[in-house]
Design a protein around this motif. Sequence first.
Motif, PDB file in Angstrom:
ATOM      1  N   ASN A  91     -52.637  69.358  40.201  1.00 59.42           N
ATOM      2  CA  ASN A  91     -52.002  69.143  41.503  1.00 59.42           C
ATOM      3  C   ASN A  91     -50.483  69.121  41.402  1.00 59.42           C
ATOM      4  O   ASN A  91     -49.791  69.557  42.311  1.00 59.42           O
ATOM      5  N   LYS A  92     -49.970  68.641  40.287  1.00 61.08           N
ATOM      6  CA  LYS A  92     -48.525  68.567  40.080  1.00 61.08           C
ATOM      7  C   LYS A  92     -47.897  69.958  40.079  1.00 61.08           C
ATOM      8  O   LYS A  92     -46.753  70.138  40.508  1.00 61.08           O
ATOM      9  N   TYR A  93     -48.621  70.963  39.594  1.00 59.10           N
ATOM     10  CA  TYR A  93     -48.077  72.307  39.412  1.00 59.10           C
ATOM     11  C   TYR A  93     -48.694  73.371  40.311  1.00 59.10           C
ATOM     12  O   TYR A  93     -48.270  74.521  40.268  1.00 59.10           O
ATOM     13  N   LEU A  94     -49.664  73.003  41.111  1.00 65.23           N
ATOM     14  CA  LEU A  94     -50.433  74.003  41.850  1.00 65.23           C
ATOM     15  C   LEU A  94     -49.573  74.875  42.760  1.00 65.23           C
ATOM     16  O   LEU A  94     -49.740  76.092  42.801  1.00 65.23           O
ATOM     17  N   LYS A  95     -48.633  74.294  43.483  1.00 64.79           N
ATOM     18  CA  LYS A  95     -47.785  75.089  44.378  1.00 64.79           C
ATOM     19  C   LYS A  95     -47.005  76.133  43.592  1.00 64.79           C
ATOM     20  O   LYS A  95     -46.878  77.274  44.029  1.00 64.79           O
ATOM     21  N   ARG A  96     -46.506  75.768  42.432  1.00 63.69           N
ATOM     22  CA  ARG A  96     -45.748  76.730  41.626  1.00 63.69           C
ATOM     23  C   ARG A  96     -46.640  77.875  41.143  1.00 63.69           C
ATOM     24  O   ARG A  96     -46.231  79.034  41.156  1.00 63.69           O
ATOM     25  N   PHE A  97     -47.869  77.545  40.748  1.00 64.40           N
ATOM     26  CA  PHE A  97     -48.805  78.607  40.352  1.00 64.40           C
ATOM     27  C   PHE A  97     -49.093  79.544  41.531  1.00 64.40           C
ATOM     28  O   PHE A  97     -49.135  80.764  41.366  1.00 64.40           O
ATOM     29  N   ILE A  98     -49.289  78.973  42.695  1.00 60.11           N
ATOM     30  CA  ILE A  98     -49.560  79.788  43.890  1.00 60.11           C
ATOM     31  C   ILE A  98     -48.369  80.679  44.201  1.00 60.11           C
ATOM     32  O   ILE A  98     -48.529  81.871  44.504  1.00 60.11           O
ATOM     33  N   ASP A  99     -47.169  80.132  44.115  1.00 58.53           N
ATOM     34  CA  ASP A  99     -45.966  80.930  44.372  1.00 58.53           C
ATOM     35  C   ASP A  99     -45.846  82.093  43.388  1.00 58.53           C
ATOM     36  O   ASP A  99     -45.535  83.216  43.775  1.00 58.53           O
ATOM     37  N   ILE A 100     -46.087  81.827  42.105  1.00 55.96           N
ATOM     38  CA  ILE A 100     -46.021  82.896  41.091  1.00 55.96           C
ATOM     39  C   ILE A 100     -47.075  83.960  41.371  1.00 55.96           C
ATOM     40  O   ILE A 100     -46.804  85.160  41.290  1.00 55.96           O
ATOM     41  N   ALA A 101     -48.280  83.518  41.701  1.00 56.75           N
ATOM     42  CA  ALA A 101     -49.371  84.464  41.991  1.00 56.75           C
ATOM     43  C   ALA A 101     -49.021  85.342  43.194  1.00 56.75           C
ATOM     44  O   ALA A 101     -49.185  86.564  43.143  1.00 56.75           O
ATOM     45  N   ASN A 102     -48.528  84.736  44.249  1.00 52.56           N
ATOM     46  CA  ASN A 102     -48.187  85.497  45.454  1.00 52.56           C
ATOM     47  C   ASN A 102     -47.008  86.433  45.214  1.00 52.56           C
ATOM     48  O   ASN A 102     -47.030  87.584  45.633  1.00 52.56           O
ATOM     49  N   TRP A 103     -45.981  85.946  44.569  1.00 51.26           N
ATOM     50  CA  TRP A 103     -44.780  86.745  44.327  1.00 51.26           C
ATOM     51  C   TRP A 103     -45.083  87.975  43.471  1.00 51.26           C
ATOM     52  O   TRP A 103     -44.568  89.052  43.703  1.00 51.26           O
ATOM     53  N   ASN A 104     -45.941  87.778  42.458  1.00 55.14           N
ATOM     54  CA  ASN A 104     -46.235  88.846  41.503  1.00 55.14           C
ATOM     55  C   ASN A 104     -47.536  89.594  41.778  1.00 55.14           C
ATOM     56  O   ASN A 104     -47.876  90.513  41.031  1.00 55.14           O
ATOM     57  N   GLN A 105     -48.266  89.160  42.803  1.00 57.16           N
ATOM     58  CA  GLN A 105     -49.549  89.784  43.134  1.00 57.16           C
ATOM     59  C   GLN A 105     -50.466  89.802  41.901  1.00 57.16           C
ATOM     60  O   GLN A 105     -50.989  90.849  41.514  1.00 57.16           O
ATOM     61  N   ILE A 106     -50.626  88.628  41.295  1.00 60.16           N
ATOM     62  CA  ILE A 106     -51.459  88.501  40.105  1.00 60.16           C
ATOM     63  C   ILE A 106     -52.470  87.377  40.324  1.00 60.16           C
ATOM     64  O   ILE A 106     -52.181  86.396  41.014  1.00 60.16           O
ATOM     65  N   LEU A 107     -53.636  87.530  39.757  1.00 57.85           N
ATOM     66  CA  LEU A 107     -54.684  86.528  39.887  1.00 57.85           C
ATOM     67  C   LEU A 107     -54.497  85.412  38.877  1.00 57.85           C
ATOM     68  O   LEU A 107     -54.153  85.656  37.715  1.00 57.85           O
ATOM     69  N   PHE A 108     -54.763  84.197  39.314  1.00 55.14           N
ATOM     70  CA  PHE A 108     -54.848  83.034  38.442  1.00 55.14           C
ATOM     71  C   PHE A 108     -56.254  82.489  38.527  1.00 55.14           C
ATOM     72  O   PHE A 108     -56.864  82.482  39.601  1.00 55.14           O
ATOM     73  N   GLU A 109     -56.755  82.021  37.413  1.00 56.47           N
ATOM     74  CA  GLU A 109     -58.061  81.358  37.367  1.00 56.47           C
ATOM     75  C   GLU A 109     -57.901  80.090  36.550  1.00 56.47           C
ATOM     76  O   GLU A 109     -57.296  80.115  35.474  1.00 56.47           O
ATOM     77  N   PHE A 110     -58.423  79.000  37.070  1.00 52.92           N
ATOM     78  CA  PHE A 110     -58.363  77.724  36.380  1.00 52.92           C
ATOM     79  C   PHE A 110     -59.780  77.313  36.010  1.00 52.92           C
ATOM     80  O   PHE A 110     -60.659  77.286  36.865  1.00 52.92           O
ATOM     81  N   ILE A 111     -59.987  77.033  34.743  1.00 52.53           N
ATOM     82  CA  ILE A 111     -61.311  76.636  34.264  1.00 52.53           C
ATOM     83  C   ILE A 111     -61.178  75.223  33.732  1.00 52.53           C
ATOM     84  O   ILE A 111     -60.359  74.945  32.863  1.00 52.53           O
ATOM     85  N   GLY A 112     -61.995  74.326  34.263  1.00 51.01           N
ATOM     86  CA  GLY A 112     -61.890  72.938  33.861  1.00 51.01           C
ATOM     87  C   GLY A 112     -63.210  72.352  33.492  1.00 51.01           C
ATOM     88  O   GLY A 112     -64.250  72.877  33.577  1.00 51.01           O
TER      89      GLY A 112
END
Length: 112
Positions: A91-112
């Motif tokens: 949760n601390k970093y989620l917005k930054r990951f979303i911004d990077i994904a949107n800006w670069n048009q790249i998929l992120f996957e989180f496995i927990g």
Amino acid sequence: MKNGTRLYINLTNKCNTNCPFCCMYSDQNKNRFITFEQFQNIIDNCKDEFELQLEGGEPLLHKDIFLFIEYAISTNRCKKVIILTNSFLLNKYLKRFIDIANWNQILFEFIG
């Protein structure tokens, strides 16, 4: 990727938990972290398109995780970023990951 390469990179052996069943032999008392130069060497030695899988310990504890991700994406060969995490810091970093994904048009996957 069906026929591509996946780079599995262990960023650290440090974790923010001490699970007795840990298969990565990580815990709060360990303190090894990959350097940017080591990471860069792995990425640069892969000449094909790749998926980047970041592991640990807890990869979100690495102070340079975003530098690593941004470097991999900048090669234009990274097609997806996968992060194995216990999710306590997500949760601390989620917005930054979303911004990077949107800006670069790249998929992120989180496995927990």
